[in-house]
Each structure stands twice: as C-alpha cells, then as structure tokens.
Write an enzyme that holds these catalytic residues in place. Structure first.
Site, PDB file in Angstrom:
ATOM      1  N   ASP A   1      49.780 -16.779 -18.661  1.00 55.27           N
ATOM      2  CA  ASP A   1      50.575 -16.103 -17.634  1.00 55.27           C
ATOM      3  C   ASP A   1      52.041 -16.056 -18.072  1.00 55.27           C
ATOM      4  O   ASP A   1      52.601 -17.084 -18.467  1.00 55.27           O
ATOM      5  CB  ASP A   1      50.481 -16.949 -16.348  1.00 55.27           C
ATOM      6  CG  ASP A   1      50.319 -16.113 -15.108  1.00 55.27           C
ATOM      7  OD1 ASP A   1      50.386 -14.879 -15.207  1.00 55.27           O
ATOM      8  OD2 ASP A   1      50.128 -16.714 -14.041  1.00 55.27           O
TER       9      ASP A   1
ATOM     10  N   ASP B   1      50.535 -19.535 -14.055  1.00 58.43           N
ATOM     11  CA  ASP B   1      51.785 -20.219 -13.683  1.00 58.43           C
ATOM     12  C   ASP B   1      51.619 -20.959 -12.346  1.00 58.43           C
ATOM     13  O   ASP B   1      52.514 -21.660 -11.897  1.00 58.43           O
ATOM     14  CB  ASP B   1      52.992 -19.262 -13.668  1.00 58.43           C
ATOM     15  CG  ASP B   1      52.856 -18.127 -12.679  1.00 58.43           C
ATOM     16  OD1 ASP B   1      51.804 -18.015 -12.030  1.00 58.43           O
ATOM     17  OD2 ASP B   1      53.823 -17.336 -12.541  1.00 58.43           O
ATOM     18  N   SER B   2      50.413 -20.836 -11.740  1.00 59.22           N
ATOM     19  CA  SER B   2      50.073 -21.668 -10.581  1.00 59.22           C
ATOM     20  C   SER B   2      50.170 -23.147 -10.939  1.00 59.22           C
ATOM     21  O   SER B   2      50.244 -23.996 -10.048  1.00 59.22           O
ATOM     22  CB  SER B   2      48.661 -21.339 -10.088  1.00 59.22           C
ATOM     23  OG  SER B   2      47.727 -21.449 -11.151  1.00 59.22           O
TER      24      SER B   2
ATOM     25  N   GLU C   1      44.869  -9.731  -6.383  1.00 60.81           N
ATOM     26  CA  GLU C   1      44.977 -10.950  -5.569  1.00 60.81           C
ATOM     27  C   GLU C   1      45.311 -10.617  -4.117  1.00 60.81           C
ATOM     28  O   GLU C   1      46.179  -9.768  -3.840  1.00 60.81           O
ATOM     29  CB  GLU C   1      46.061 -11.873  -6.149  1.00 60.81           C
ATOM     30  CG  GLU C   1      46.225 -13.147  -5.317  1.00 60.81           C
ATOM     31  CD  GLU C   1      47.038 -14.250  -5.979  1.00 60.81           C
ATOM     32  OE1 GLU C   1      47.530 -14.053  -7.112  1.00 60.81           O
ATOM     33  OE2 GLU C   1      47.182 -15.304  -5.335  1.00 60.81           O
TER      34      GLU C   1
ATOM     35  N   LYS D   1      49.412 -12.303 -19.200  1.00 61.78           N
ATOM     36  CA  LYS D   1      49.255 -11.650 -17.893  1.00 61.78           C
ATOM     37  C   LYS D   1      50.636 -11.402 -17.289  1.00 61.78           C
ATOM     38  O   LYS D   1      51.531 -12.232 -17.396  1.00 61.78           O
ATOM     39  CB  LYS D   1      48.418 -12.512 -16.938  1.00 61.78           C
ATOM     40  CG  LYS D   1      48.269 -11.880 -15.541  1.00 61.78           C
ATOM     41  CD  LYS D   1      47.212 -12.562 -14.696  1.00 61.78           C
ATOM     42  CE  LYS D   1      47.656 -13.838 -14.046  1.00 61.78           C
ATOM     43  NZ  LYS D   1      48.808 -13.695 -13.117  1.00 61.78           N
TER      44      LYS D   1
ATOM     45  N   GLU E   1      52.646  -9.733 -13.742  1.00 67.69           N
ATOM     46  CA  GLU E   1      52.545  -9.273 -12.356  1.00 67.69           C
ATOM     47  C   GLU E   1      53.325  -7.969 -12.170  1.00 67.69           C
ATOM     48  O   GLU E   1      54.455  -7.853 -12.667  1.00 67.69           O
ATOM     49  CB  GLU E   1      53.112 -10.337 -11.399  1.00 67.69           C
ATOM     50  CG  GLU E   1      52.264 -11.601 -11.336  1.00 67.69           C
ATOM     51  CD  GLU E   1      52.767 -12.621 -10.319  1.00 67.69           C
ATOM     52  OE1 GLU E   1      53.653 -12.297  -9.494  1.00 67.69           O
ATOM     53  OE2 GLU E   1      52.275 -13.763 -10.362  1.00 67.69           O
TER      54      GLU E   1
HETATM   55  O1  KIV Z   1      48.803 -18.339 -11.728  1.00 67.67           O
HETATM   56  C1  KIV Z   1      47.595 -18.166 -11.479  1.00 67.67           C
HETATM   57  O2  KIV Z   1      46.787 -19.105 -11.491  1.00 67.67           O
HETATM   58  C2  KIV Z   1      47.164 -16.811 -11.176  1.00 67.67           C
HETATM   59  C3  KIV Z   1      45.803 -16.640 -10.593  1.00 67.67           C
HETATM   60  C4  KIV Z   1      45.808 -17.093  -9.182  1.00 67.67           C
HETATM   61  C5  KIV Z   1      45.299 -15.263 -10.746  1.00 67.67           C
HETATM   62  O3  KIV Z   1      47.903 -15.895 -11.363  1.00 67.67           O
END
Ligand code: KIV
Length: 260
Positions: free
Chosen positions: A80, A41-42, A178, A109, A111
């Site tokens: 994510d 989600d970056s 992280e 993924k 968090e």
């Molecule tokens: O969103 C993302 O790219 C991430 C990575 C930095 C692990 O969660």
C-alpha cells in the site's frame, strides 16, 4: 503463485482471496493459501495503535513489506502506498520505485479514482503494477470528515463507476472497492473488465479482502459490520498467557521435560 495475467483472467471465475499481513511470521502462515497478500497501511491502526492510517510513512511500509516478502515467498504481494507519497507523478514514481528496488513486492496500491488516474498511468507506463482503491478511502478520512459508506445515491454510484473506469483505463490490474453498498459494488464490477476486490461491499465483487487482525479476532478496538471473525485470536492468546503465568507462579513450568 498468481501473476498479473492470472489475476486479470480471474474476472468472472471463483472469487479471489486476499488478506493483509504486516510481518513475516503471519505472512508465512498465509503463504500459498490466499491469491494475494496486501501489506495495507491499515497496519498503522491495527499494528501501531494509531487513530487512522495517515501517519504511515514510506519507510514503515518498506520495512513491513520486506518482512512480508521474506515470510511469503510464493504469494503475490501488494504494498500500500501511504498517504502523501503519490501527490504527483514524479513523487509517486520515486516512491513506488522504492517498493520494487527495496522489496520483492509485485505491485503497489493507490487510493483514488478519476483524480488519481494520471498518477496510476504514470506508474503503469513505467512498469509498476498498480491495484486501485475506490469507495470508502481511509486516507481521505480527515478531508471527508469520517468513514462514510458510498454508493447510496444514483449520483454517487455513477461517480464510482466513472472512477472505476478511469482506474482501469490508467492501467491498473485490479481494483479494491471498500465500503460501498452491495448493489452499487455489483454494478461497478460489471462495468469494468479488471477484477474487483471488495471489502464491506457485498458478495458480488470478483474477490474479497479482509484485514488479518480483524478476521482472526486480534483487533478488539471496534468491529465493523462487514468483518466476519474466523478465530477469537485475542481470547486464545490471553487464555494461553493466563496459563503460562499460573504455571510459572506455581512452579509447574518449567517441568522435567522442559529442563536440560
Ligand atoms: O490498508 C488496508 O489494509 C487496505 C484494505 C482494507 C483494503 O487498504
């Protein structure tokens, strides 16, 4: 191509390589090279120029994950789960199921540590593979008041180890760590039997992940200490663009070889 089993078995072996991707074009360049591709989600920050990841939606993540899956057919892909899409077990199950029904991604993924273990368990018990994510968690940026490096005190290291164990017990196949002090990340990695994937957490995790636009030098807003640039992408693109503009303006492009 990696599978859940081969990823789990990679613990203690040569480090796993992970990179983010947000579109089919770049995903195709990474395909068959890295062990895993994360549709992070970056993308909300590096691709969509937002201040943080919080406004990424399920719709956006599904769109980009579909594109990445089309570009990288021979790589293990993780989607994510964006902020607010796994607030309880049934919401998480509904949204994570969309990842499997609408894309070809292999895992999601999530968090969170101890406080999210019940969500991870609900997904893994319903045949959805989950990668955990602890330490500095970008989706907590507003509630925590910023991005803070973790594992600086013994108390925090013990809390992180507890988080990692809860994520493992809930059935996750691997864990992103992280923004954690390197010595703490090493202890967390030693405390669990699933592979840890570090970002800004030193060299002793079982793998590393970087955001593609950071490591290839396309994202210039800021450069975190942990990012190594393997290419000056933005400079190369802008130099090429300057050449193109010059060629068009002086009519050296298109030349005979580019003309029917
Ligand atoms: O969103 C993302 O790219 C991430 C990575 C930095 C692990 O969660």
């Amino acid at each position: 191509m990696r599978t859940i089993t081969s990823i789990k078995n990679a613990k203690g072996k040569p480090p796993l390589t992970v990179i983010t991707a947000y579109d089919a074009l770049f995903a195709s360049l990474f395909d068959k090279k890295v062990d895993m591709i994360l549709v992070g989600d970056s993308l909300n920050m590096s691709f969509n120029a937002q201040q943080d990841t919080l406004s990424a939606s399920m719709e956006i993540m599904l769109y980009h994950t579909k594109a990445v899956c089309s570009g990288a057919k021979d790589t293990f892909i993780i989607c994510d789960m964006p902020f607010g899409t796994y607030t309880d077990e049934s919401i998480a199950l509904k949204n994570a199921s969309l990842v499997y029904s609408q894309t070809n991604a292999h895992a999601v993924k999530i968090e969170g540590g101890v406080e999210r273990a019940h969500i991870i368990k609900a997904l893994t018990q319903n045949s959805i593979a989950v990668m955990g994510h602890i330490g500095l968690m970008p989706q907590f940026v507003r509630s925590e008041g910023g991005y803070k490096v973790r594992g600086k005190t013994e108390e925090d290291v013990l809390k992180l180890i507890e988080d990692a164990k809860a994520v493992e017990k809930a059935g996750a196949f691997s864990l992103v760590i992280e923004g954690v002090v390197a010595s703490a990340a090493k202890r967390i990695s030693q405390a669990i039997s699933i592979p840890t994937i570090g970002i800004g957490s030193g060299v002793d995790t079982d793998g590393q992940v970087l955001v593609w636009s950071d490591m290839l030098g396309f994202f210039n807003e800021f450069q975190p200490k942990f990012v190594k640039r393997y290419l000056e992408g933005a400079t190369l693109v802008q130099n090429a663009l300057d050449e193109y503009i010059k060629d068009v303006q002086n009519r050296s492009f298109p030349s005979i070889e580019h003309t029917y």
